[in-house]
Design a protein around this motif. Structure first.
Motif, PDB file in Angstrom:
ATOM      1  N   LEU A  73      59.888  57.648  50.288  1.00 57.49           N
ATOM      2  CA  LEU A  73      61.090  58.608  49.161  1.00 57.49           C
ATOM      3  C   LEU A  73      60.028  58.684  48.264  1.00 57.49           C
ATOM      4  N   THR A  74      58.961  59.674  48.406  1.00 60.79           N
ATOM      5  CA  THR A  74      58.121  60.485  46.943  1.00 60.79           C
ATOM      6  C   THR A  74      58.247  61.285  45.997  1.00 60.79           C
ATOM      7  N   GLU A  75      57.067  61.527  45.303  1.00 61.29           N
ATOM      8  CA  GLU A  75      57.710  62.679  44.838  1.00 61.29           C
ATOM      9  C   GLU A  75      56.820  63.469  45.331  1.00 61.29           C
ATOM     10  N   THR A  76      56.099  63.908  46.036  1.00 59.07           N
ATOM     11  CA  THR A  76      56.000  64.362  47.444  1.00 59.07           C
ATOM     12  C   THR A  76      56.276  65.206  49.032  1.00 59.07           C
ATOM     13  N   GLU A  77      56.758  63.646  49.118  1.00 62.94           N
ATOM     14  CA  GLU A  77      57.289  63.643  51.032  1.00 62.94           C
ATOM     15  C   GLU A  77      58.575  63.003  50.666  1.00 62.94           C
ATOM     16  N   GLN A  78      59.441  63.085  51.811  1.00 65.10           N
ATOM     17  CA  GLN A  78      60.452  61.615  52.061  1.00 65.10           C
ATOM     18  C   GLN A  78      60.791  61.984  53.151  1.00 65.10           C
ATOM     19  N   THR A  79      61.413  60.897  53.610  1.00 65.11           N
ATOM     20  CA  THR A  79      61.951  60.604  55.553  1.00 65.11           C
ATOM     21  C   THR A  79      63.710  60.358  55.047  1.00 65.11           C
ATOM     22  N   THR A  80      64.104  60.334  56.094  1.00 62.28           N
ATOM     23  CA  THR A  80      65.163  59.166  56.631  1.00 62.28           C
ATOM     24  C   THR A  80      65.672  58.339  55.550  1.00 62.28           C
ATOM     25  N   ASP A  81      66.561  57.412  55.910  1.00 62.35           N
ATOM     26  CA  ASP A  81      66.319  55.988  55.390  1.00 62.35           C
ATOM     27  C   ASP A  81      68.021  55.509  56.603  1.00 62.35           C
ATOM     28  N   ALA A  82      68.617  55.685  57.182  1.00 65.17           N
ATOM     29  CA  ALA A  82      69.156  55.502  57.591  1.00 65.17           C
ATOM     30  C   ALA A  82      68.588  54.805  58.996  1.00 65.17           C
ATOM     31  N   PRO A  83      69.712  53.361  59.328  1.00 66.67           N
ATOM     32  CA  PRO A  83      68.707  52.795  60.205  1.00 66.67           C
ATOM     33  C   PRO A  83      68.754  54.263  61.608  1.00 66.67           C
ATOM     34  N   ASP A  84      67.927  54.176  62.550  1.00 63.27           N
ATOM     35  CA  ASP A  84      68.150  54.291  63.856  1.00 63.27           C
ATOM     36  C   ASP A  84      68.527  53.433  65.016  1.00 63.27           C
ATOM     37  N   HIS A  85      68.877  52.037  64.684  1.00 64.65           N
ATOM     38  CA  HIS A  85      70.272  51.925  65.752  1.00 64.65           C
ATOM     39  C   HIS A  85      70.549  50.600  64.802  1.00 64.65           C
ATOM     40  N   GLN A  86      71.538  50.437  64.985  1.00 68.30           N
ATOM     41  CA  GLN A  86      72.770  49.135  64.667  1.00 68.30           C
ATOM     42  C   GLN A  86      73.949  48.689  65.734  1.00 68.30           C
ATOM     43  N   ILE A  87      73.943  47.527  65.002  1.00 75.03           N
ATOM     44  CA  ILE A  87      75.220  47.012  66.394  1.00 75.03           C
ATOM     45  C   ILE A  87      76.228  46.164  65.151  1.00 75.03           C
ATOM     46  N   ALA A  88      77.735  46.540  65.000  1.00 72.74           N
ATOM     47  CA  ALA A  88      78.655  45.849  64.549  1.00 72.74           C
ATOM     48  C   ALA A  88      79.291  45.806  64.865  1.00 72.74           C
TER      49      ALA A  88
END
Length: 451
Positions: free
Chosen positions: A289-304
């Motif tokens: 997450l910068t002034e010029t670009e960004q990605t998602t930030d949720a986990p690509d895998h998860q175990i609960a």
């Protein structure tokens, strides 16, 4: 809700579902409800489509912060019904100016609480999409508002009325699966590494500041010429944690709800007592997450892991590798009992695999509706019947608030990096001030977190 009340409510829901075909096939008659839709994207229009098809709803208003979605929605309503609904960008102006009797909340997750609370306090019954909210105390405020106003609030967990889910629940409650000690819920889809998207100026048709609303205002990263091209808005928001809670907060709510809906009737337990979750982004890569670009930030895998007194439940998802190595679907719940394994699925219905390998599996096919293989029609009919009779709907706000809490507790544990002990009656983490601070969040200036 105590166990006796819970069992009584679910029995009433099962009775109604048994007679649903006659009700759904009846001629539309009597009162038509003045209906408004907040959020005119893909799923909101799926819900509104069933409202119009019921013959008992008059679409009087539509609201969206993006004219690229709002205007085509208005055209579709006019084509289907001849009505010309009033169009709004700000839902507060809609509630004050139109005074609808029914409000559909089909917006991104971070808007569900404020819109639902304001709508019931303005005199409307509400059909709100899942998850209930972005944080746990928002959900409690929604329950409080619904009870204080006496309005019906139905949540879009339509699997509670899907015929194969209903028959599957009855199969489990009959004891044919035996004593259930473990439940594994999962969603597995393919995917791969993620490249950052360029931040750009939002298109003139979109009020990006109002889209963000009470949530943090991130840079816009969609294609200004194509609202369906990706980025945060309109469909990508679920993997940006400022606006949603990833796959567990999206898909997971459906399956957490199935677990509580079924096991609550067996054991009387309506919440887990301990939750632990882990996961990350080893394939998608670190969030940007910068002034010029960004990605998602949720986990690509998860175990609960969710610890109950009488059973253990787990959640797992991944957004890579698909699910071609396992039998069955890539979504659902496996209920592991002493008599065999029961898979509550989606597009393939349910299957029971007896522990005796010589016995044939028992199967039930689904009965789903286009588009998108859902059962909104049945859930909308239940919603209208609840309004007419004054009973609680099958996906009542309080019950699905608890289901949403399971997902949100999984995300809370992931953020903390450790387990939490949960007091579901008080809705707080036991002796854990750090965790309790995550039960709500600060809203942006100009917006008030609901009490």
């Amino acid at each position: 809700m105590e166990r006796r009340q819970f069992l009584k409510a679910t029995a009433a829901a099962s009775f109604w579902l048994a007679s649903a075909p006659a009700f759904l096939g009846a001629e539309a008659a009597g009162k038509k409800y003045r209906t408004a839709l907040l959020g005119t994207g893909w799923w909101g229009m799926n819900i509104l489509g069933e409202a119009m098809a019921s013959g008992q709803c008059e679409v009087v208003a539509l609201c969206d912060v993006d004219r690229r979605l709002l205007e085509p929605a208005a055209q579709k309503v006019q084509q289907l019904t001849g009505a010309q609904p009033k169009l709004f960008k700000d839902y507060r102006e809609l509630l004050a100016g139109v005074k609808p009797e029914i409000v559909i909340v089909g917006t991104p997750d971070h808007w569900h609480p404020l819109m639902t609370i304001d709508a019931v306090r303005a005199g409307a019954h509400v059909y709100v999409e899942k998850p209930v909210g972005h944080t746990i105390r928002e959900g409690r405020a929604m329950v409080k508002a619904a009870r204080e106003t006496g309005k019906v609030v139905q949540v879009g967990t339509h699997r509670r009325v899907s015929p194969h889910n209903v028959s599957g629940r009855e199969f489990i409650l009959s004891g044919k699966v035996g004593k259930i000690g473990f439940i594994r819920s999962f969603v597995h889809y393919g995917g791969g590494p993620e490249k950052p998207r360029r931040n750009v100026e939002p298109p003139p048709e979109l009020d990006w500041d109002l889209w963000c609303g009470p949530a943090p205002k991130r840079p816009y990263n969609g294609d200004p010429k194509n609202p369906w091209s990706g980025g945060i808005h309109p469909r990508g928001f679920r993997n940006y944690l400022d606006y949603a809670n990833g796959t567990l907060g999206d898909w997971g709510v459906h399956w957490m709800d199935q677990i509580l809906w079924i096991m609550g009737a067996i054991t009387g337990e309506l919440w887990p007592r301990k939750v632990y979750s882990t996961g990350g982004r080893p394939v998608k890569g670190k969030p940007v997450l910068t002034e010029t670009e960004q990605t998602t930030d949720a986990p690509d895998h998860q175990i609960a892991t969710f610890e109950f007194e009488n059973f253990t439940a787990t959640w797992e998802h991944r957004q890579f590798a698909g699910n071609n190595a396992e039998k069955g679907e890539n979504v659902g719940c496996y209920f592991y009992g002493t008599n065999g394994t029961f898979h509550m699925g989606w597009k393939n219905g349910w299957v029971f695999y007896p522990a005796d390998s010589r016995a044939e599996p028992v199967r039930q096919a689904p009965q789903l509706h286009p588009p998108d293989d859902q059962n909104i029609k049945e859930l909308w009919a239940d919603f209208l019947d609840a309004i007419k009779t004054g009973r609680r709907p099958v996906s009542d706000i309080e019950e699905v608030h608890r289901s949403t809490n399971m997902s949100l507790l999984g995300m809370l544990s992931l953020k903390l990096g450790r387990s939490v002990v949960w007091d579901g009656r008080k809705e707080e983490c036991v002796g854990d001030p750090e965790a309790n601070r995550l039960l709500q969040r600060e809203y942006r200036p100009g917006w008030q977190y609901p009490a």
